[in-house]
Write a protein that holds these residues in place. Sequence first.
Motif, PDB file in Angstrom:
ATOM      1  N   GLU A 247       0.957  -1.181  -0.020  1.00 51.46           N
ATOM      2  CA  GLU A 247       0.154  -0.032   0.232  1.00 51.46           C
ATOM      3  C   GLU A 247       0.876   1.154  -0.119  1.00 51.46           C
ATOM      4  OE1 GLU A 247      -3.404   0.581   0.244  1.00 51.46           O
ATOM      5  OE2 GLU A 247      -3.827  -1.356   0.120  1.00 51.46           O
ATOM      6  N   GLY A 258       4.862   9.574   5.713  1.00 54.93           N
ATOM      7  CA  GLY A 258       4.384   8.820   6.899  1.00 54.93           C
ATOM      8  C   GLY A 258       5.128   7.651   7.364  1.00 54.93           C
TER       9      GLY A 258
ATOM     10  N   ILE B 244       0.198  -1.605  16.957  1.00 58.40           N
ATOM     11  CA  ILE B 244       0.628  -0.608  16.083  1.00 58.40           C
ATOM     12  C   ILE B 244      -0.016   0.657  16.870  1.00 58.40           C
ATOM     13  CG2 ILE B 244       0.385   0.765  14.027  1.00 58.40           C
ATOM     14  CD1 ILE B 244       0.555  -1.742  12.569  1.00 58.40           C
ATOM     15  N   GLU B 247       1.901   1.554  20.103  1.00 59.05           N
ATOM     16  CA  GLU B 247       3.204   1.961  19.730  1.00 59.05           C
ATOM     17  C   GLU B 247       3.025   3.525  19.306  1.00 59.05           C
ATOM     18  OE1 GLU B 247       6.465   0.911  19.761  1.00 59.05           O
ATOM     19  OE2 GLU B 247       6.018  -1.069  20.542  1.00 59.05           O
ATOM     20  N   ILE B 248       2.010   3.902  18.596  1.00 56.82           N
ATOM     21  CA  ILE B 248       1.749   5.384  18.154  1.00 56.82           C
ATOM     22  C   ILE B 248       1.467   6.306  19.192  1.00 56.82           C
ATOM     23  CG2 ILE B 248       0.278   6.782  16.860  1.00 56.82           C
ATOM     24  CD1 ILE B 248       0.156   4.567  14.742  1.00 56.82           C
ATOM     25  N   LEU B 254       6.310  13.492  15.809  1.00 58.08           N
ATOM     26  CA  LEU B 254       6.639  13.002  14.344  1.00 58.08           C
ATOM     27  C   LEU B 254       5.990  11.532  13.942  1.00 58.08           C
ATOM     28  CD1 LEU B 254      10.501  13.925  13.729  1.00 58.08           C
ATOM     29  CD2 LEU B 254       8.612  14.834  12.796  1.00 58.08           C
ATOM     30  N   GLN B 255       5.991  10.490  14.927  1.00 52.46           N
ATOM     31  CA  GLN B 255       5.292   9.541  14.767  1.00 52.46           C
ATOM     32  C   GLN B 255       3.786   9.682  14.547  1.00 52.46           C
ATOM     33  OE1 GLN B 255       8.015   9.529  16.982  1.00 52.46           O
ATOM     34  NE2 GLN B 255       8.975   8.913  15.117  1.00 52.46           N
ATOM     35  N   GLY B 258       3.287  10.910  11.258  1.00 48.53           N
ATOM     36  CA  GLY B 258       3.428   9.881  10.357  1.00 48.53           C
ATOM     37  C   GLY B 258       2.117   9.210  10.317  1.00 48.53           C
ATOM     38  N   ALA B 259       1.503   8.667  11.540  1.00 50.90           N
ATOM     39  CA  ALA B 259       0.353   7.884  11.471  1.00 50.90           C
ATOM     40  C   ALA B 259      -0.741   8.464  10.858  1.00 50.90           C
ATOM     41  CB  ALA B 259       0.158   7.772  12.866  1.00 50.90           C
ATOM     42  N   LEU B 261      -0.474  10.567   8.423  1.00 45.95           N
ATOM     43  CA  LEU B 261      -0.289  10.696   6.770  1.00 45.95           C
ATOM     44  C   LEU B 261      -0.590   9.120   6.336  1.00 45.95           C
ATOM     45  CD1 LEU B 261       3.106  12.707   6.699  1.00 45.95           C
ATOM     46  CD2 LEU B 261       0.828  13.575   6.087  1.00 45.95           C
ATOM     47  N   LEU B 262      -0.356   8.007   7.062  1.00 48.86           N
ATOM     48  CA  LEU B 262      -0.510   6.789   6.682  1.00 48.86           C
ATOM     49  C   LEU B 262      -2.042   6.307   6.622  1.00 48.86           C
ATOM     50  CD1 LEU B 262       2.519   4.471   7.715  1.00 48.86           C
ATOM     51  CD2 LEU B 262       1.699   5.272   5.348  1.00 48.86           C
ATOM     52  N   PRO B 264      -4.682   6.446   4.880  1.00 52.02           N
ATOM     53  CA  PRO B 264      -5.256   5.672   3.688  1.00 52.02           C
ATOM     54  C   PRO B 264      -4.614   4.335   3.523  1.00 52.02           C
ATOM     55  CG  PRO B 264      -4.322   7.934   3.086  1.00 52.02           C
ATOM     56  CD  PRO B 264      -3.821   7.779   4.501  1.00 52.02           C
ATOM     57  N   VAL B 265      -3.350   4.098   3.879  1.00 51.74           N
ATOM     58  CA  VAL B 265      -2.541   2.926   3.787  1.00 51.74           C
ATOM     59  C   VAL B 265      -3.308   1.957   4.990  1.00 51.74           C
ATOM     60  CG1 VAL B 265      -0.534   1.717   4.618  1.00 51.74           C
ATOM     61  CG2 VAL B 265      -0.503   3.835   2.835  1.00 51.74           C
ATOM     62  N   PHE B 266      -3.575   2.223   6.046  1.00 49.27           N
ATOM     63  CA  PHE B 266      -4.202   1.326   6.935  1.00 49.27           C
ATOM     64  C   PHE B 266      -5.543   1.021   6.563  1.00 49.27           C
ATOM     65  CE2 PHE B 266      -1.085   3.453  10.154  1.00 49.27           C
ATOM     66  CZ  PHE B 266      -0.344   2.306  10.216  1.00 49.27           C
ATOM     67  N   GLY B 268      -6.613   1.152   3.624  1.00 53.58           N
ATOM     68  CA  GLY B 268      -6.529   0.054   2.417  1.00 53.58           C
ATOM     69  C   GLY B 268      -6.252  -1.562   2.935  1.00 53.58           C
ATOM     70  N   LEU B 269      -5.536  -1.598   3.933  1.00 50.40           N
ATOM     71  CA  LEU B 269      -5.310  -2.794   4.857  1.00 50.40           C
ATOM     72  C   LEU B 269      -6.557  -3.346   5.520  1.00 50.40           C
ATOM     73  CD1 LEU B 269      -3.168  -5.052   6.010  1.00 50.40           C
ATOM     74  CD2 LEU B 269      -2.984  -3.398   8.003  1.00 50.40           C
TER      75      LEU B 269
END
Lengths: 328, 328
Positions: A247, A258, B244, B247-248, B254-255, B258-259, B261-262, B264-266, B268-269
Amino acid sequence: MRIAIDAMGGDFGPQPIVEGVVKALEEKDFTAYLVGDEKQIKPLIPNKLLDKVRFINSEDFIRMDESATEALKRKESTIYKSIELLRNKEVDAVVSAGHSGATMSLATLRIGRIKGIRRPAIITFMPTIKKQYAFLLDAGANVDCDAHNLYQFGLMGEVYAKVVLNKDDVKLGLLSNGEEESKGNTVTKEAFGMLKESFPNFVGNVEGGDIFKGEVDVIITDGFIGNIVLKTSEGAADVISKLIKEEIKNSGLLQKIGALLLKPVFKGLKKAIDYAEYGGAPLLGINGCVIIAHGKSNSKAIKNAIFQAIRYVENDVTNRIKESLKVH
Amino acid sequence: MRIAIDAMGGDFGPQPIVEGVVKALEEKDFTAYLVGDEKQIKPLIPNKLLDKVRFINSEDFIRMDESATEALKRKESTIYKSIELLRNKEVDAVVSAGHSGATMSLATLRIGRIKGIRRPAIITFMPTIKKQYAFLLDAGANVDCDAHNLYQFGLMGEVYAKVVLNKDDVKLGLLSNGEEESKGNTVTKEAFGMLKESFPNFVGNVEGGDIFKGEVDVIITDGFIGNIVLKTSEGAADVISKLIKEEIKNSGLLQKIGALLLKPVFKGLKKAIDYAEYGGAPLLGINGCVIIAHGKSNSKAIKNAIFQAIRYVENDVTNRIKESLKVH
């Protein structure tokens, strides 16, 4: 303490194994009996550690694709010699990243079962959301089990979980297809009754998803299902990490940033589910300490497998199982 | 096409179920037979869709904590009435998010097995890294299976996978504790021989991790193990997502960016491993189409379960199984 290590049988040859031994020697006090090709192994040991290492030379070892029955015939092989050291009480424990079938056969036949234990079982560590391990057994030693075997896995699992988790109140659960007492197959239903009668800390049936919740410490199942559960969990973790990577690859720049920012998070996750953190799985129920490490062990896994052996011996797990057999 | 839907039995009452039916009616042409409390259900259907809906009034339904044997006695219950509609050929399929044990019992006893099939089996969808589903059966209908049962699961799984994947060359694998032919327990070793002899597309034993690789289309196991594998996979995915998040939460700014920004990735998963994407699991081997949906189904899951029923009927899966029985 004296620990024999089969230095040859792993998937990647002696290097990661010997490196793991070196790391372990730097942290804990024990004597390593390295069984393998001395020419290859000795140069990997720093001089200052040489007095803590004995070399038992052997160039033959059982390859992963060979039959476990080979192990009984090849008396010069590294795993045969390692087990013989334990049998002759020249060492206190054996760690092997070699052919696990060969290790199990030799341990069972040459060292022998604890009197009263019908089937030895492999106990493995499962990560949980509570960041404390749960234990699953049998992880692959016995494919066909009866109710009494499962009952004894509960007994041995309880002893080992108490030692590792360092608490007396460990909870046992029977892996089944539902939580209700009415759930289960013919074998687990019979085992349910036996466990319920004998262990006040038996919580009943648990489901596949409960393994990771950390509310049950010992999950009991046969070695056929245990192996499938273990590999299914690893496979699920693997496919999720691959899907995330996929992804990210197909996403935009912001997502890639990210992902970069989240690197420490993914690292933490990897650590939580990395088997190298505990290193190996003891074969419970034999008259001695044998730790079975993953064939693909890196040096950290080997180091932790050695630490497991030390903990096993220091806590006298074998005798604790014998004691538990007297009351169960 | 006419599809009966038990509108009452799900964990969240009629609302998500009826919403799912509405979504399905907006996309595909069929007549919905909604079995449930008409007073509650009718107001949830938009007027323009009313001519595509029949209401079969019933206020009784089997609760999740009731025994499956209740289902045979309570002839006014929503699931009993739904199954009777299929039995009397007033509908072509049944979709139920209610008590799955009750649904299976009624389907098997009132509609009956296909002649020659000894045990019906639930076939479920597993996500794979190739973004094409694999199928696993039995996912929970039968806890104790013999080799012939497993053989017939292979036969039925092949038929269904061919229909859904829309290809002739589907691969069958037998879930085991290792890939070698020598691996397995007593039952799977016998099934191995039967499958090998009769199915040229039988690839042999597969391991737990192979389920998600997408190289085998149909994974054969008994319903006890199938249930455990399913719940273990869901549990592993769940613990990873929680780890996850944890941890976030404990990480720096910064993390957290990052989360964000990510996201859409999560997403999709989540889509890739969300059962709502396929919605339900057919009970293969009975003389008709019965789709068992998750008790916790949302409207999307119900919609997709209905689409599965349509595909099942359009492709005449029941008769294809009968045809396959003639050659196997």
